[in-house]
Design a protein around this motif. Structure first.
Motif, PDB file in Angstrom:
ATOM      1  N   ILE A 254      76.311  31.833 -68.456  1.00  0.00           N
ATOM      2  CA  ILE A 254      76.929  32.895 -69.256  1.00  0.00           C
ATOM      3  C   ILE A 254      77.315  34.043 -68.340  1.00  0.00           C
ATOM      4  N   SER A 255      78.370  34.760 -68.707  1.00  0.00           N
ATOM      5  CA  SER A 255      78.863  35.882 -67.912  1.00  0.00           C
ATOM      6  C   SER A 255      78.783  37.157 -68.733  1.00  0.00           C
ATOM      7  N   MET A 256      78.011  38.133 -68.210  1.00  0.00           N
ATOM      8  CA  MET A 256      77.849  39.449 -68.828  1.00  0.00           C
ATOM      9  C   MET A 256      78.711  40.440 -68.051  1.00  0.00           C
ATOM     10  N   ASN A 257      79.646  41.074 -68.739  1.00  0.00           N
ATOM     11  CA  ASN A 257      80.631  41.927 -68.075  1.00  0.00           C
ATOM     12  C   ASN A 257      80.437  43.401 -68.443  1.00  0.00           C
ATOM     13  N   ALA A 258      80.338  44.241 -67.437  1.00  0.00           N
ATOM     14  CA  ALA A 258      80.370  45.687 -67.630  1.00  0.00           C
ATOM     15  C   ALA A 258      81.827  46.124 -67.514  1.00  0.00           C
ATOM     16  N   ILE A 259      82.378  46.676 -68.578  1.00  0.00           N
ATOM     17  CA  ILE A 259      83.794  47.040 -68.593  1.00  0.00           C
ATOM     18  C   ILE A 259      83.971  48.401 -67.918  1.00  0.00           C
ATOM     19  N   VAL A 260      84.372  48.335 -66.637  1.00  0.00           N
ATOM     20  CA  VAL A 260      84.517  49.564 -65.840  1.00  0.00           C
ATOM     21  C   VAL A 260      85.947  50.085 -65.838  1.00  0.00           C
ATOM     22  N   ALA A 261      86.894  49.283 -66.312  1.00  0.00           N
ATOM     23  CA  ALA A 261      88.298  49.713 -66.351  1.00  0.00           C
ATOM     24  C   ALA A 261      88.935  49.235 -67.645  1.00  0.00           C
ATOM     25  N   ASN A 262      89.898  50.006 -68.131  1.00  0.00           N
ATOM     26  CA  ASN A 262      90.724  49.552 -69.250  1.00  0.00           C
ATOM     27  C   ASN A 262      92.168  49.600 -68.789  1.00  0.00           C
ATOM     28  N   ARG A 263      92.727  48.401 -68.538  1.00  0.00           N
ATOM     29  CA  ARG A 263      94.076  48.313 -67.990  1.00  0.00           C
ATOM     30  C   ARG A 263      95.118  48.756 -69.009  1.00  0.00           C
ATOM     31  N   ALA A 264      94.807  48.572 -70.308  1.00  0.00           N
ATOM     32  CA  ALA A 264      95.764  48.959 -71.346  1.00  0.00           C
ATOM     33  C   ALA A 264      95.977  50.470 -71.381  1.00  0.00           C
ATOM     34  N   SER A 265      94.923  51.222 -71.097  1.00  0.00           N
ATOM     35  CA  SER A 265      95.028  52.684 -71.125  1.00  0.00           C
ATOM     36  C   SER A 265      95.102  53.296 -69.733  1.00  0.00           C
ATOM     37  N   GLY A 266      94.918  52.468 -68.686  1.00  0.00           N
ATOM     38  CA  GLY A 266      94.997  52.958 -67.317  1.00  0.00           C
ATOM     39  C   GLY A 266      93.822  53.820 -66.894  1.00  0.00           C
TER      40      GLY A 266
END
Length: 304
Positions: A254-266
């Motif tokens: 399983i892969s647990m991801n910390a979302i450090v960037a949002n490309r949609a909002s830059g």
């Protein structure tokens, strides 16, 4: 006859070639991180660290937390490194180092990636946690192996059609996470989605510095793709390789991801270190419970 020395390579001390590990130094539950320095960030919460070694980008520590024995290993960046790590982890439990033969009774590892990722959906915000239900591999690794029925051909075919995938790029593949690990680690704190695993950080993820892109619309194609109601939510560089090789070798992943960037909002997280630390603590709390192994073997979640 055992495996040839050129194929199954051991160091003079009897350890596996790249990771420099011996079978007894590996726990059944393995946390993978990309950054070698992140290993210490995980094991600082252990009750005890019994073993530590570094070789190249591969930093490994094994210890215990709440009675659970856990190994933490850094992979470096990319599925090329994942090919090394997953095959050598499997060899440590499923090849006899004395006879150099594959064991008759095979073992399954629990492989949990804790990593960073960038969201491509506005509703998967910065500083959130995301579990990769499935991964689409844009990296070519699984195309070098005989995959049989382990891949989701329907999803990959739909992806190729939706994106008008360039014929000179490697054929994408799709593979799912382990259902039991997903149910153990998912909660109201986690998003679920399809992760696109890219072969690089800049052009392959649609970033432009000085080089033009072959397909400047790729990220918008990724964000607009859906399959059976599921969307591509994020981009990173290891998950598809971990999922694919784990499926082929008989391990849970399983892969647990910390979302450090949002490309949609830059936008990019102002405190990614705190976010990663929170994800580490969240994951450790869930896999160090006394009933962790019982839940893994439960028939309730399998193939749900």
């Amino acid at each position: 006859m055992g495996l040839a020395a050129s194929e199954f390579i051991l160091n003079p001390d009897g350890s596996i070639y790249h990771l420099q590990l011996k079978p007894e130094q590996l726990a059944n539950t393995v946390i993978t991180v990309g950054d070698p320095d992140r290993v210490d960030l995980v094991t600082q919460y252990f009750d005890e660290v019994e073993f530590s070694i570094k070789k190249r980008e591969f930093h490994t520590q094994t210890g215990t937390l709440n009675g659970q024995r856990i190994t933490v290993i850094s992979t470096g960046i990319g599925t090329d490194n994942i090919d090394i790590v997953l095959n050598e982890l499997d060899a440590l439990v499923n090849i006899d180092f004395e006879t150099r033969k594959v064991k008759e009774d095979l073992s399954s590892l629990n492989i949990i990636r804790i990593g960073t990722s960038g969201s491509i959906q506005k509703d998967v915000p910065l500083n959130s946690f995301l579990i990769s239900e499935m991964a689409v591999g844009l990296d070519s690794l699984l195309n070098f192996y005989e995959c049989g029925t382990e891949l989701n051909r329907g999803l990959s075919d739909a992806f190729v059609k939706h994106t008008n995938w360039h014929v000179e790029k490697s054929v994408p593949y799709a593979v799912s996470c382990d259902d039991n690990l997903k149910h153990i680690l998912a909660s109201e704190k986690t998003h679920l989605g399809i992760t696109a695993t890219n072969v690089g950080f800049y052009g392959p993820q649609g970033r432009i510095l000085r080089l033009a892109l072959q397909d400047g619309e790729m990220n918008s194609k990724l964000s607009s793709f859906s399959y059976e109601g599921k969307r591509i939510t994020n981009l990173e560089m290891e998950t598809s390789g971990i999922y694919g090789l784990s499926k082929l070798l008989g391990h849970r992943a399983i892969s647990m991801n910390a979302i450090v960037a949002n490309r949609a909002s830059g936008t990019f997280s102002e405190d990614s270190a705190a976010l990663i630390d929170s994800l580490i603590k969240y994951t450790l709390e869930r896999i160090s419970q006394p009933d962790f192994n019982r839940k893994l073997e439960s028939k309730t979640y399998a193939n749900s």
